[in-house]
Design a protein around this motif. Structure first.
Motif, mmCIF file in Angstrom:
data_model
loop_
_atom_site.group_PDB
_atom_site.id
_atom_site.type_symbol
_atom_site.label_atom_id
_atom_site.label_comp_id
_atom_site.label_asym_id
_atom_site.label_seq_id
_atom_site.Cartn_x
_atom_site.Cartn_y
_atom_site.Cartn_z
ATOM 1 N N SER A 41 0.789 -1.229 0.000
ATOM 2 C CA SER A 41 0.000 0.000 0.000
ATOM 3 C C SER A 41 0.827 1.288 0.000
ATOM 4 O O SER A 41 0.393 2.299 -0.553
ATOM 5 C CB SER A 41 -0.959 0.007 1.197
ATOM 6 N N SER A 42 2.004 1.273 0.618
ATOM 7 C CA SER A 42 2.814 2.492 0.690
ATOM 8 C C SER A 42 4.113 2.402 -0.113
ATOM 9 O O SER A 42 4.946 3.308 -0.067
ATOM 10 C CB SER A 42 3.141 2.820 2.153
ATOM 11 N N SER A 43 4.294 1.329 -0.852
ATOM 12 C CA SER A 43 5.565 1.073 -1.540
ATOM 13 C C SER A 43 5.940 2.127 -2.567
ATOM 14 O O SER A 43 7.120 2.393 -2.806
ATOM 15 C CB SER A 43 5.525 -0.294 -2.223
ATOM 16 N N GLU A 70 -4.251 -8.157 -7.320
ATOM 17 C CA GLU A 70 -4.167 -6.691 -7.303
ATOM 18 C C GLU A 70 -2.729 -6.214 -7.039
ATOM 19 O O GLU A 70 -2.325 -5.160 -7.549
ATOM 20 C CB GLU A 70 -5.099 -6.120 -6.238
ATOM 21 N N THR A 71 -1.974 -6.979 -6.252
ATOM 22 C CA THR A 71 -0.572 -6.616 -5.986
ATOM 23 C C THR A 71 0.272 -6.797 -7.243
ATOM 24 O O THR A 71 1.106 -5.942 -7.567
ATOM 25 C CB THR A 71 -0.004 -7.473 -4.842
ATOM 26 N N LYS A 72 0.045 -7.879 -7.959
ATOM 27 C CA LYS A 72 0.785 -8.106 -9.206
ATOM 28 C C LYS A 72 0.468 -7.007 -10.223
ATOM 29 O O LYS A 72 1.361 -6.509 -10.924
ATOM 30 C CB LYS A 72 0.432 -9.474 -9.784
ATOM 31 N N LEU A 183 -6.472 -2.496 -3.427
ATOM 32 C CA LEU A 183 -7.034 -3.086 -2.211
ATOM 33 C C LEU A 183 -7.189 -2.069 -1.080
ATOM 34 O O LEU A 183 -7.940 -2.310 -0.136
ATOM 35 C CB LEU A 183 -6.175 -4.261 -1.733
ATOM 36 N N VAL A 184 -6.488 -0.937 -1.178
ATOM 37 C CA VAL A 184 -6.606 0.097 -0.143
ATOM 38 C C VAL A 184 -8.044 0.608 -0.076
ATOM 39 O O VAL A 184 -8.615 0.778 1.003
ATOM 40 C CB VAL A 184 -5.631 1.258 -0.414
ATOM 41 N N ALA A 185 -8.654 0.825 -1.225
ATOM 42 C CA ALA A 185 -10.039 1.318 -1.281
ATOM 43 C C ALA A 185 -11.031 0.285 -0.759
ATOM 44 O O ALA A 185 -12.164 0.624 -0.418
ATOM 45 C CB ALA A 185 -10.394 1.697 -2.715
ATOM 46 N N LYS A 186 -10.600 -0.964 -0.674
ATOM 47 C CA LYS A 186 -11.472 -2.035 -0.176
ATOM 48 C C LYS A 186 -11.262 -2.297 1.317
ATOM 49 O O LYS A 186 -11.833 -3.242 1.870
ATOM 50 C CB LYS A 186 -11.218 -3.311 -0.973
ATOM 51 N N THR A 197 -3.676 -12.158 5.081
ATOM 52 C CA THR A 197 -4.020 -10.737 5.063
ATOM 53 C C THR A 197 -5.539 -10.565 5.036
ATOM 54 O O THR A 197 -6.223 -11.172 4.217
ATOM 55 C CB THR A 197 -3.419 -10.027 3.835
ATOM 56 N N GLU A 198 -6.041 -9.723 5.943
ATOM 57 C CA GLU A 198 -7.455 -9.368 5.965
ATOM 58 C C GLU A 198 -7.576 -7.852 5.975
ATOM 59 O O GLU A 198 -6.588 -7.136 6.118
ATOM 60 C CB GLU A 198 -8.134 -9.958 7.210
ATOM 61 N N LYS A 199 -8.784 -7.372 5.839
ATOM 62 C CA LYS A 199 -9.017 -5.931 5.938
ATOM 63 C C LYS A 199 -8.694 -5.468 7.350
ATOM 64 O O LYS A 199 -8.852 -6.212 8.314
ATOM 65 C CB LYS A 199 -10.466 -5.603 5.597
ATOM 66 N N GLY A 200 -8.239 -4.214 7.470
ATOM 67 C CA GLY A 200 -7.949 -3.696 8.797
ATOM 68 C C GLY A 200 -7.108 -2.448 8.732
ATOM 69 O O GLY A 200 -6.457 -2.164 7.724
#
Length: 219
Positions: A41-43, A70-72, A183-186, A197-200
Motif C-alpha cells: 500500500s505504501s511502496s 491486485e498486488t501483481k 485493495l486500499v479502497a477495499k 491478510t485481511e481488511k484492517g
C-alpha cells in the motif's frame, strides 16, 4: 547504531526524505545498496524516490507465490509509470510447492515466511552492504522503536521514511500523483499474502488471531 560514515541519527533526522535517500547513493556504491519492494500500500513512495535518484537501480520483488492479483497488477503499473528496473526472486519451486501441499501458511506461518521470504533474500543480503527499506514508525509497536540506521549481523538497514506520518505519506502520493493499490479502497491498509491478510487499519489485518507481527525479513 548511532551513525554511519560519521553521519549521525540526528543529522539524518534533519534531512528531507529525498536527501536521505540521495545521501545513501552518494556515499555507497550502487552495487552495495539493496532495494526490495513488496509493492504494498505504501511502496510507491520509496520507489518514486529511487526513480528520481537512481532510475536504473535494481528493485527486487519477492514473489511468495501467494500475492493478491491486485498486488501483481500494482507492480506492473508502477513499473510502467516509473520505469522501474524490477527483478523477481522467490523460493525454489519444490520448497514453495511444499508450503502449498502442506498448507504451511495455516499451521506454521513462521515456516511459510521463512521458506518463501527469508531464505530467498539470504543470498541477496550477503552480496550487499546497505538495505534501503520503507518502514514507518507508525505501522506497529515493533517498528515504533526503530532508528534510521539498524545494523544487522550481515547488513546495515536504512529507513529513510521512518518518521513520516500517515498524513505526510498521503500528501506525498497526492502531490506526486502516485497510484494507489486497489485493495486500499477495499479496506486493506497493510497488504501481504492472500492467506494471511485481511481488511484492517494499520497492520491489524496481518496474521489476524496470531501473535505474529512480522514476516521475519525485518527482524
Amino acid at each position: 547504531m548511532d551513525s554511519i560514515k560519521g553521519f549521525s541519527q540526528v543529522d539524518f533526522e534533519n534531512y528531507s526524505i529525498e536527501d536521505r535517500v540521495r545521501w545513501v547513493f552518494d556515499h555507497f556504491a550502487e552495487e552495495e545498496i539493496l532495494m526490495t519492494s513488496s509493492f504494498g500500500s505504501s511502496s510507491a513512495l520509496l520507489l518514486h524516490l529511487i526513480h528520481k535518484i537512481s532510475p536504473n537501480h535494481p528493485i527486487y520483488f519477492l514473489d511468495t507465490g501467494y500475492h493478491f492479483e491486485e498486488t501483481k497488477a500494482y507492480k506492473d503499473k508502477l513499473q510502467a509509470q516509473l520505469g522501474l528496473n524490477v527483478k523477481t526472486i522467490g523460493a525454489p519451486k519444490n520448497k514453495h510447492r511444499f508450503t502449498e501441499e502442506n498448507y504451511t501458511y495455516q499451521h506454521n506461518q513462521d515456516l511459510c515466511c521463512f521458506i518463501n521470504k527469508v531464505e530467498p533474500l539470504a543470498k541477496l543480503r550477503e552480496s550487499h552492504k546497505i538495505w534501503l527499506s520503507g518502514l514507518f514508525k507508525y505501522q506497529n509497536e515493533n517498528r515504533k522503536n526503530l532508528t534510521f540506521f539498524d545494523q544487522k549481523e550481515d547488513i546495515l538497514k536504512v529507513y529513510p521514511l521512518l518518521d513520516m506520518t500517515p498524513e505526510e505519506v498521503h500528501a506525498y502520493f497526492f502531490i506526486h500523483e502516485l497510484p494507489s493499490h486497489k485493495l486500499v479502497a477495499k479496506g486493506y491498509s497493510s497488504i501481504g499474502c492472500t492467506h494471511c491478510t485481511e481488511k484492517g487499519s494499520g497492520r491489524e489485518g496481518r496474521w489476524t488471531g496470531n501473535a505474529k507481527v512480522e514476516c521475519g525479513i525485518h527482524l
